[in-house]
Design a protein around this motif. Structure first.
Motif, PDB file in Angstrom:
ATOM      1  N   THR A   1      20.380 -23.986  18.436  1.00  0.00           N
ATOM      2  CA  THR A   1      19.344 -24.967  18.088  1.00  0.00           C
ATOM      3  C   THR A   1      19.964 -26.328  17.806  1.00  0.00           C
ATOM      4  O   THR A   1      19.441 -27.365  18.255  1.00  0.00           O
ATOM      5  CB  THR A   1      18.548 -24.499  16.866  1.00  0.00           C
ATOM      6  OG1 THR A   1      17.999 -23.202  17.120  1.00  0.00           O
ATOM      7  CG2 THR A   1      17.417 -25.471  16.558  1.00  0.00           C
ATOM      8  N   ARG A   2      21.073 -26.354  17.069  1.00  0.00           N
ATOM      9  CA  ARG A   2      21.750 -27.639  16.807  1.00  0.00           C
ATOM     10  C   ARG A   2      22.224 -28.269  18.116  1.00  0.00           C
ATOM     11  O   ARG A   2      22.106 -29.486  18.301  1.00  0.00           O
ATOM     12  CB  ARG A   2      22.934 -27.443  15.855  1.00  0.00           C
ATOM     13  CG  ARG A   2      23.768 -28.720  15.677  1.00  0.00           C
ATOM     14  CD  ARG A   2      24.723 -28.639  14.524  1.00  0.00           C
ATOM     15  NE  ARG A   2      25.678 -29.758  14.516  1.00  0.00           N
ATOM     16  CZ  ARG A   2      25.400 -30.988  14.113  1.00  0.00           C
ATOM     17  NH1 ARG A   2      24.183 -31.294  13.688  1.00  0.00           N
ATOM     18  NH2 ARG A   2      26.327 -31.936  14.135  1.00  0.00           N
TER      19      ARG A   2
ATOM     20  N   ILE B   1      19.239 -29.866  19.843  1.00  0.00           N
ATOM     21  CA  ILE B   1      18.847 -31.117  19.175  1.00  0.00           C
ATOM     22  C   ILE B   1      19.807 -32.244  19.540  1.00  0.00           C
ATOM     23  O   ILE B   1      19.391 -33.363  19.867  1.00  0.00           O
ATOM     24  CB  ILE B   1      18.800 -30.912  17.647  1.00  0.00           C
ATOM     25  CG1 ILE B   1      17.687 -29.929  17.268  1.00  0.00           C
ATOM     26  CG2 ILE B   1      18.566 -32.249  16.931  1.00  0.00           C
ATOM     27  CD1 ILE B   1      17.677 -29.557  15.794  1.00  0.00           C
ATOM     28  N   LEU B   2      21.096 -31.944  19.498  1.00  0.00           N
ATOM     29  CA  LEU B   2      22.098 -32.968  19.820  1.00  0.00           C
ATOM     30  C   LEU B   2      22.042 -33.367  21.292  1.00  0.00           C
ATOM     31  O   LEU B   2      22.264 -34.531  21.632  1.00  0.00           O
ATOM     32  CB  LEU B   2      23.497 -32.456  19.470  1.00  0.00           C
ATOM     33  CG  LEU B   2      23.772 -32.259  17.985  1.00  0.00           C
ATOM     34  CD1 LEU B   2      25.149 -31.649  17.783  1.00  0.00           C
ATOM     35  CD2 LEU B   2      23.670 -33.571  17.232  1.00  0.00           C
TER      36      LEU B   2
ATOM     37  N   ASP C   1      26.219 -37.479  13.169  1.00  0.00           N
ATOM     38  CA  ASP C   1      25.043 -37.898  13.934  1.00  0.00           C
ATOM     39  C   ASP C   1      24.708 -39.366  13.714  1.00  0.00           C
ATOM     40  O   ASP C   1      24.136 -40.013  14.596  1.00  0.00           O
ATOM     41  CB  ASP C   1      23.838 -37.033  13.560  1.00  0.00           C
ATOM     42  CG  ASP C   1      24.051 -35.566  13.889  1.00  0.00           C
ATOM     43  OD1 ASP C   1      25.043 -35.253  14.586  1.00  0.00           O
ATOM     44  OD2 ASP C   1      23.243 -34.722  13.457  1.00  0.00           O
TER      45      ASP C   1
ATOM     46  N   ILE D   1      16.625 -39.928  11.573  1.00  0.00           N
ATOM     47  CA  ILE D   1      16.926 -39.132  12.766  1.00  0.00           C
ATOM     48  C   ILE D   1      18.244 -38.384  12.590  1.00  0.00           C
ATOM     49  O   ILE D   1      18.385 -37.221  13.002  1.00  0.00           O
ATOM     50  CB  ILE D   1      16.977 -40.043  14.014  1.00  0.00           C
ATOM     51  CG1 ILE D   1      15.608 -40.677  14.269  1.00  0.00           C
ATOM     52  CG2 ILE D   1      17.416 -39.258  15.241  1.00  0.00           C
ATOM     53  CD1 ILE D   1      15.590 -41.659  15.419  1.00  0.00           C
TER      54      ILE D   1
ATOM     55  N   ILE E   1      17.958 -34.939  10.761  1.00  0.00           N
ATOM     56  CA  ILE E   1      17.145 -33.841  11.310  1.00  0.00           C
ATOM     57  C   ILE E   1      17.987 -32.595  11.538  1.00  0.00           C
ATOM     58  O   ILE E   1      17.693 -31.509  11.027  1.00  0.00           O
ATOM     59  CB  ILE E   1      16.457 -34.275  12.625  1.00  0.00           C
ATOM     60  CG1 ILE E   1      15.422 -35.351  12.350  1.00  0.00           C
ATOM     61  CG2 ILE E   1      15.802 -33.076  13.310  1.00  0.00           C
ATOM     62  CD1 ILE E   1      14.784 -35.922  13.611  1.00  0.00           C
ATOM     63  N   SER E   2      19.058 -32.737  12.319  1.00  0.00           N
ATOM     64  CA  SER E   2      19.900 -31.583  12.642  1.00  0.00           C
ATOM     65  C   SER E   2      20.640 -31.035  11.425  1.00  0.00           C
ATOM     66  O   SER E   2      20.618 -29.815  11.192  1.00  0.00           O
ATOM     67  CB  SER E   2      20.886 -31.959  13.755  1.00  0.00           C
ATOM     68  OG  SER E   2      21.748 -30.886  14.040  1.00  0.00           O
TER      69      SER E   2
ATOM     70  N   PHE F   1      18.146 -29.210   9.180  1.00  0.00           N
ATOM     71  CA  PHE F   1      17.744 -27.938   9.791  1.00  0.00           C
ATOM     72  C   PHE F   1      18.842 -26.883   9.609  1.00  0.00           C
ATOM     73  O   PHE F   1      18.563 -25.740   9.238  1.00  0.00           O
ATOM     74  CB  PHE F   1      17.444 -28.128  11.278  1.00  0.00           C
ATOM     75  CG  PHE F   1      17.306 -26.839  12.033  1.00  0.00           C
ATOM     76  CD1 PHE F   1      16.117 -26.129  11.996  1.00  0.00           C
ATOM     77  CD2 PHE F   1      18.383 -26.318  12.757  1.00  0.00           C
ATOM     78  CE1 PHE F   1      15.996 -24.914  12.674  1.00  0.00           C
ATOM     79  CE2 PHE F   1      18.266 -25.118  13.440  1.00  0.00           C
ATOM     80  CZ  PHE F   1      17.070 -24.412  13.392  1.00  0.00           C
ATOM     81  N   THR F   2      20.092 -27.268   9.872  1.00  0.00           N
ATOM     82  CA  THR F   2      21.208 -26.330   9.736  1.00  0.00           C
ATOM     83  C   THR F   2      21.346 -25.844   8.298  1.00  0.00           C
ATOM     84  O   THR F   2      21.578 -24.656   8.045  1.00  0.00           O
ATOM     85  CB  THR F   2      22.519 -27.001  10.186  1.00  0.00           C
ATOM     86  OG1 THR F   2      22.375 -27.473  11.532  1.00  0.00           O
ATOM     87  CG2 THR F   2      23.683 -26.034  10.122  1.00  0.00           C
TER      88      THR F   2
ATOM     89  N   ILE G   1      19.325 -33.430  23.180  1.00  0.00           N
ATOM     90  CA  ILE G   1      18.168 -34.323  23.312  1.00  0.00           C
ATOM     91  C   ILE G   1      18.510 -35.719  22.805  1.00  0.00           C
ATOM     92  O   ILE G   1      18.187 -36.730  23.435  1.00  0.00           O
ATOM     93  CB  ILE G   1      16.954 -33.739  22.554  1.00  0.00           C
ATOM     94  CG1 ILE G   1      16.494 -32.435  23.217  1.00  0.00           C
ATOM     95  CG2 ILE G   1      15.813 -34.747  22.516  1.00  0.00           C
ATOM     96  CD1 ILE G   1      15.430 -31.698  22.431  1.00  0.00           C
ATOM     97  N   LEU G   2      19.188 -35.780  21.641  1.00  0.00           N
ATOM     98  CA  LEU G   2      19.600 -37.068  21.089  1.00  0.00           C
ATOM     99  C   LEU G   2      20.570 -37.794  22.026  1.00  0.00           C
ATOM    100  O   LEU G   2      20.471 -39.011  22.221  1.00  0.00           O
ATOM    101  CB  LEU G   2      20.262 -36.871  19.722  1.00  0.00           C
ATOM    102  CG  LEU G   2      19.344 -36.727  18.516  1.00  0.00           C
ATOM    103  CD1 LEU G   2      20.162 -36.476  17.260  1.00  0.00           C
ATOM    104  CD2 LEU G   2      18.473 -37.949  18.334  1.00  0.00           C
TER     105      LEU G   2
END
Length: 320
Positions: A186-187, A190-191, A103, A145, A148-149, A152-153, A193-194
């Motif tokens: 969910t990952r 998130i990715l 990321d 940033i 974040i992912s 979370f994972t 959106i990024l």
């Protein structure tokens, strides 16, 4: 994801030999990449003018992140090839670090595009904006940033697995982290959106630099066009960095076909979408940047360029 080498492949000497040759090819490519990266990082550290320039600092961060990411991926590839089962605790830590580096690279590329936008479109304010404080803040934002992912994972994995799982052994892949379907979904969200956010910034900076290129005088047009091409190359890098998230779904389509076809696809994706994107950064700044290239060439030949130049000058003096 299934292991690269199953027992039936191990029993077939021809297939195992082909896999070994592919693995050796990857090691050669990774070795060349790491050598070039280490040389460029050494060049960056040796010159103070590079250590105080925002774009070179971001460039060095990209090289560090890419090198660390590639080392981790290569180790996991070797472990998978030899069917090595790793303890789950170091495995999930390694996978979390790999996700963090994954990321971080595209976000750093976006920051480099923004730096070029400020340098070209706001040249009078560039020195005021590009300060030590803003550089430090920018790097903190990038890593924040990026975490974040992966964070979370990591926490989601700890919340869904029983404690006994942490003391077991398994093949170490990123898929180990996804015990439930909602974790992977969910990952992905998130990715996504990024990715949309990053594409918007890259397109915005490219358009602004394009406008600046048309309005620039002939003396500034060369620098502006070079920055525009740099942003285009970063956009291409960004595309290649995003592709591994899609490749997993493409690979699944080949899994039920011939196993060697699946292996060829997997190795091809690894070279094209993992190694190649991380070879572009040295080309974009290490080779295309004239100031950096001169210093890099000096250290690449261990200073012999100055020695040869001195010999040439002395030779010309002796002739005259």
């Amino acid at each position: 994801m299934p292991s690269l080498v199953n027992n039936s492949i191990l029993m077939d000497p021809l297939m195992y030999s082909l896999l070994l040759h592919k693995l050796v090819l990857v090691q050669v490519l990774v070795g060349v990449f790491l050598y070039v990266n280490c040389l460029i990082i050494f060049t960056f550290l040796k010159k103070e003018m590079f250590r105080e320039d925002t774009r070179y600092i971001l460039f060095a961060q990209t090289l560090f992140v890419d090198s660390a990411f590639l080392v981790i991926c290569d180790l996991l590839l070797i472990f998978k090839h030899y069917q090595y089962r790793m303890h789950i605790i170091p495995c999930i830590l390694i996978c979390t670090a790999a996700a963090l580096f994954t990321d971080c690279t595209p976000l750093t590329l976006v920051a480099m595009c923004l730096e070029r936008y400020v340098a070209i479109c706001m040249p009078l304010r560039h020195a005021d904006i590009s300060t030590k404080r803003t550089r430090f803040l920018g790097i903190i934002i990038i890593w924040g940033i990026s975490s974040i992912s992966p964070l979370f994972t990591f926490l989601a994995y700890l919340s869904v697995v029983p404690p006994s799982t942490l003391f077991s052994y398994d093949y170490c892949t990123m898929e180990v982290m996804y015990k439930e379907e909602w974790q992977a979904q969910t990952r992905f969200i998130i990715l996504l959106i990024l990715f949309i956010f990053m594409i918007f910034i890259v397109v915005f900076t490219y358009i602004k630099i394009m406008i600046a290129a048309r309005a620039a005088s002939s003396s500034k047009n060369k620098s502006t066009n070079k920055s525009r091409r740099t942003v285009m190359l970063h956009a291409f890098q960004l595309f290649l960095c995003i592709m591994p998230f899609i490749c997993t779904y493409i690979e699944m389509a080949f899994w039920n076909n011939d196993f060697m076809v699946f292996i060829n696809v997997k190795y091809s994706f690894f070279i094209i979408f993992y190694i190649v994107p991380r070879c572009l950064s040295p080309l974009i700044y290490g080779m295309r940047d004239e100031k950096f290239f001169l210093v890099l060439r000096h250290y690449a030949v261990w200073g012999f360029d100055n020695y040869l130049q001195t010999l040439l000058i002395n030779y010309k003096k002796n002739i005259t």
